[in-house]
Structure formats: structure tokens, C-alpha cells
Design an enzyme around this catalytic site. Structure first.
Site, PDB file in Angstrom:
ATOM      1  N   MET A 189     -12.284   4.403   0.137  1.00 22.50           N
ATOM      2  CA  MET A 189     -12.862   4.636   1.463  1.00 22.50           C
ATOM      3  C   MET A 189     -13.537   5.996   1.411  1.00 22.50           C
ATOM      4  O   MET A 189     -13.063   6.978   1.982  1.00 22.50           O
ATOM      5  CB  MET A 189     -11.760   4.576   2.527  1.00 22.50           C
ATOM      6  N   HIS A 234      -8.671   0.973  -3.502  1.00 27.27           N
ATOM      7  CA  HIS A 234      -9.563   0.751  -2.370  1.00 27.27           C
ATOM      8  C   HIS A 234     -10.207   2.089  -2.021  1.00 27.27           C
ATOM      9  O   HIS A 234      -9.547   2.980  -1.494  1.00 27.27           O
ATOM     10  CB  HIS A 234      -8.697   0.205  -1.210  1.00 27.27           C
ATOM     11  N   HIS A 252      -1.438  -1.385  -4.101  1.00 27.04           N
ATOM     12  CA  HIS A 252      -2.693  -1.059  -3.418  1.00 27.04           C
ATOM     13  C   HIS A 252      -2.748   0.454  -3.175  1.00 27.04           C
ATOM     14  O   HIS A 252      -1.816   1.033  -2.617  1.00 27.04           O
ATOM     15  CB  HIS A 252      -2.740  -1.830  -2.085  1.00 27.04           C
ATOM     16  N   ASP A 285      -6.318  -6.548   4.807  1.00 30.67           N
ATOM     17  CA  ASP A 285      -5.827  -5.173   4.754  1.00 30.67           C
ATOM     18  C   ASP A 285      -5.764  -4.557   6.147  1.00 30.67           C
ATOM     19  O   ASP A 285      -6.796  -4.315   6.772  1.00 30.67           O
ATOM     20  CB  ASP A 285      -6.765  -4.357   3.846  1.00 30.67           C
ATOM     21  N   MET A 331     -11.104  -6.027   6.246  1.00 27.26           N
ATOM     22  CA  MET A 331     -10.315  -5.037   6.988  1.00 27.26           C
ATOM     23  C   MET A 331      -9.895  -5.627   8.340  1.00 27.26           C
ATOM     24  O   MET A 331     -10.735  -6.051   9.127  1.00 27.26           O
ATOM     25  CB  MET A 331     -11.132  -3.759   7.231  1.00 27.26           C
ATOM     26  N   MET A 383      -9.082   8.057   0.394  1.00 33.13           N
ATOM     27  CA  MET A 383      -9.855   8.444   1.588  1.00 33.13           C
ATOM     28  C   MET A 383     -10.377   9.865   1.431  1.00 33.13           C
ATOM     29  O   MET A 383      -9.643  10.747   0.972  1.00 33.13           O
ATOM     30  CB  MET A 383      -8.958   8.382   2.824  1.00 33.13           C
ATOM     31  N   ASP A 393      -4.939   3.519  -1.543  1.00 32.72           N
ATOM     32  CA  ASP A 393      -5.989   3.838  -0.574  1.00 32.72           C
ATOM     33  C   ASP A 393      -6.513   5.244  -0.790  1.00 32.72           C
ATOM     34  O   ASP A 393      -5.794   6.228  -0.572  1.00 32.72           O
ATOM     35  CB  ASP A 393      -5.426   3.717   0.850  1.00 32.72           C
ATOM     36  N   SER A 426       0.844  -1.202   0.000  1.00 32.10           N
ATOM     37  CA  SER A 426       0.000   0.000   0.000  1.00 32.10           C
ATOM     38  C   SER A 426       0.872   1.241   0.000  1.00 32.10           C
ATOM     39  O   SER A 426       1.656   1.454   0.928  1.00 32.10           O
ATOM     40  CB  SER A 426      -0.892   0.008   1.240  1.00 32.10           C
TER      41      SER A 426
HETATM   42  C1  DX5 Z   1      -6.199   1.340   6.022  1.00 29.26           C
HETATM   43  C2  DX5 Z   1      -5.840   1.105   4.576  1.00 29.26           C
HETATM   44  C3  DX5 Z   1      -4.731   0.140   4.424  1.00 29.26           C
HETATM   45  C4  DX5 Z   1      -3.441   0.607   4.992  1.00 29.26           C
HETATM   46  C5  DX5 Z   1      -2.635  -0.574   5.368  1.00 29.26           C
HETATM   47  O1  DX5 Z   1      -7.153   2.314   6.092  1.00 29.26           O
HETATM   48  O2  DX5 Z   1      -6.943   0.613   3.859  1.00 29.26           O
HETATM   49  O3  DX5 Z   1      -4.570  -0.271   3.083  1.00 29.26           O
HETATM   50  O4  DX5 Z   1      -2.701   1.399   4.131  1.00 29.26           O
HETATM   51  O5  DX5 Z   1      -1.497  -0.097   5.966  1.00 29.26           O
HETATM   52  P1  DX5 Z   1      -0.718  -0.926   7.076  1.00 29.26           P
HETATM   53  O6  DX5 Z   1      -0.200  -2.142   6.401  1.00 29.26           O
HETATM   54  O7  DX5 Z   1       0.344   0.051   7.464  1.00 29.26           O
HETATM   55  O8  DX5 Z   1      -1.684  -1.254   8.168  1.00 29.26           O
HETATM   56 ZN    ZN Z   2      -6.541  -0.407   1.829  1.00 29.04          ZN
END
Ligand code: DX5
Ligand code: ZN
Length: 225
Positions: free
Chosen positions: A66, A64, A31, A173, A135, A35, A33, A6
Site C-alpha cells: 500500500m 500487499h 499476509h 482483505d 479490499m 504501508m 501489509d 495478517s
Molecule cells: C488493511 C490491510 C489488511 C488488514 C486486515 O489496510 O490491508 O490486510 O490488516 O486486517 P483486519 O482483518 O483486522 O481487517
Molecule cells: Zn492487506
């Protein structure tokens, strides 16, 4: 077993370089993320960054979302370069329409599920999915501690997908590191997301190799059952 580092924990001032580094170290997917500061209490990256990553990444982008109202943005994220696109089961009332829209756009549809959401919410949609993101932290931030109960959820999800005849890959994740990778894969994880464990490591390539070795042991343990 696939590895999806990620970039949330990468150096945002040197994203291209970080992506090339982990791809060379064996990343299967990158990956990403996304947000929005509403579905989760953090704002990370958006469409222009996905498009820029698409230009430099030699491996597929696993995006992903969010965000609230993901239906407003799936077309644009696929257009920007998402090879797989996951939305949260908690974020939309129209999951079926959305999953089918993602597939129609030519991407692999996925659904992500938060730690306190019942796995039963996936019952009707499971056969239509390519990916379920389980998650193992509450989404929003990198570097959080793995929630121990996730192992049990993972086993139940694996069972449930097998019984539903679903071919979906399970992505785990949050809080995954080389110390947990074997158990996570043995319990049913097919794809390991790792942010801090890779990008905050002194040697990201070595961390990738450790994740691969541990994950492969877990995979063998699973095959032996
Ligand atoms: C959390 C994200 C993850 C995150 C994982 O909100 O969806 O993808 O980046 O990071 P680590 O491996 O540091 O928990
Ligand atoms: Zn993620």
C-alpha cells in the site's frame, strides 16, 4: 480455500513467535501489509521486516504493498522474500509493466483494488494475474468493519474473472472474521486475510480453526452451485 493471517495485528515485539503460532494453526500464507504513510494514512513495516519474516516463516509470504510508486520497490520486496506481491491498481500508471516485472522476478503477481474503484479497471490485466485482492475495507488500518457491499463486488469479480478465463485467486482483505468467512467464500473468495480476527482473539489457533471451518462450508456451498 486458503487462510492468510495478517501480521498487521500481531505483536510486533514477538513477530517470529506469532508467525510460528499461526503457521502451526494452519496458515497457508502470511499476509504482510506494507504501508508508506502516503498511499494510506499509516506507516507499518518495510523491507527489513519482510526479510526477517522470511527467515522464520514456514509458509510463503503474501506481501500487499500500500505504497505510492510501487515500481520503485518491487525488486527489493521479491528479493526480501515475497512469494506473492500485490500492488494497488490505484497506485501506478504502469500496471502491465509492473505485473510482468513481478512475474519475471519469480513471484506471483497480484493487484489490489479499493472499495470505490471500478472492477473494470482490471479488465485488461486480469488474464496476467495470479491474485486479485478485493479490499473489503478502505486500506490503512487493521480491525475495521467489513463493507457490506463487498459481497456484491465479490460475486461480480468472480464472474468477471471466470468470463475472462483468468485463473487468479480472489483474496478478500479487511474485516473478515469467522462470522463472515462462509458467506465470503461462498460469494467467490479463495483466500481469506484476517488480522484482528486472529491476532486480537484470546486464542488465535481457535480463531484459525473457526475461520477454516466456516470457509470450508462456504467452499462446499460454492461447489454445490
Ligand atoms: C488493511 C490491510 C489488511 C488488514 C486486515 O489496510 O490491508 O490486510 O490488516 O486486517 P483486519 O482483518 O483486522 O481487517
Ligand atoms: Zn492487506
Amino acid at each position: 480455500m486458503r487462510l492468510a493471517p495478517s501480521v498487521l495485528s500481531a505483536d510486533f515485539a514477538a513477530l517470529g513467535e506469532d508467525v510460528r503460532k499461526v503457521a502451526a494453526a494452519g496458515a497457508d500464507w502470511i499476509h504482510v501489509d506494507v504501508m508508506d504513510g502516503r498511499f494510506v494514512p499509516n506507516i507499518s513495516i518495510g523491507l527489513p521486516v519482510v526479510a526477517a519474516l522470511k527467515r522464520v516463516s514456514p509458509v510463503p509470504l503474501d506481501v500487499h504493498l500500500m505504497i505510492v510508486e510501487p515500481e520503485r520497490y518491487v525488486d527489493q520486496f521479491v528479493e526480501a522474500g515475497a512469494a506473492s506481491l500485490s500492488v494497488h491498481v490505484e497506485a501506478t500508471d504502469h500496471l502491465h509493466r509492473l505485473v510482468h516485472r513481478i512475474r519475471q522476478l519469480g513471484a506471483r503477481p497480484g493487484v489490489a483494488i479499493n472499495p470505490a474503484t471500478s472492477l473494470d479497471t482490471l479488465a485488461e490485466i486480469a488474464p496476467d494475474l495470479d491474485i486479485v485482492i478485493l479490499m473489503s475495507v478502505n486500506p490503512g488500518f487493521g480491525g475495521q468493519a467489513f463493507i457490506e457491499r463487498s459481497y456484491d463486488r465479490l460475486r461480480r469479480l468472480r464472474d468477471f474473472l471466470d468470463r475472462a478465463g483468468s485463473q487468479a485467486l480472489i483474496t478478500v482483505d479487511g474485516g473478515v472474521d469467522p462470522g463472515r468467512a462462509e458467506a465470503v467464500v461462498a460469494a467467490g473468495g479463495d483466500v481469506l486475510v484476517a488480522g484482528a480476527a486472529v491476532f486480537a482473539a484470546a486464542d488465535p489457533a481457535a480463531a484459525m480453526a473457526d475461520l477454516r471451518a466456516a470457509g470450508t462450508r462456504g467452499w462446499q456451498a460454492r461447489g454445490a452451485r
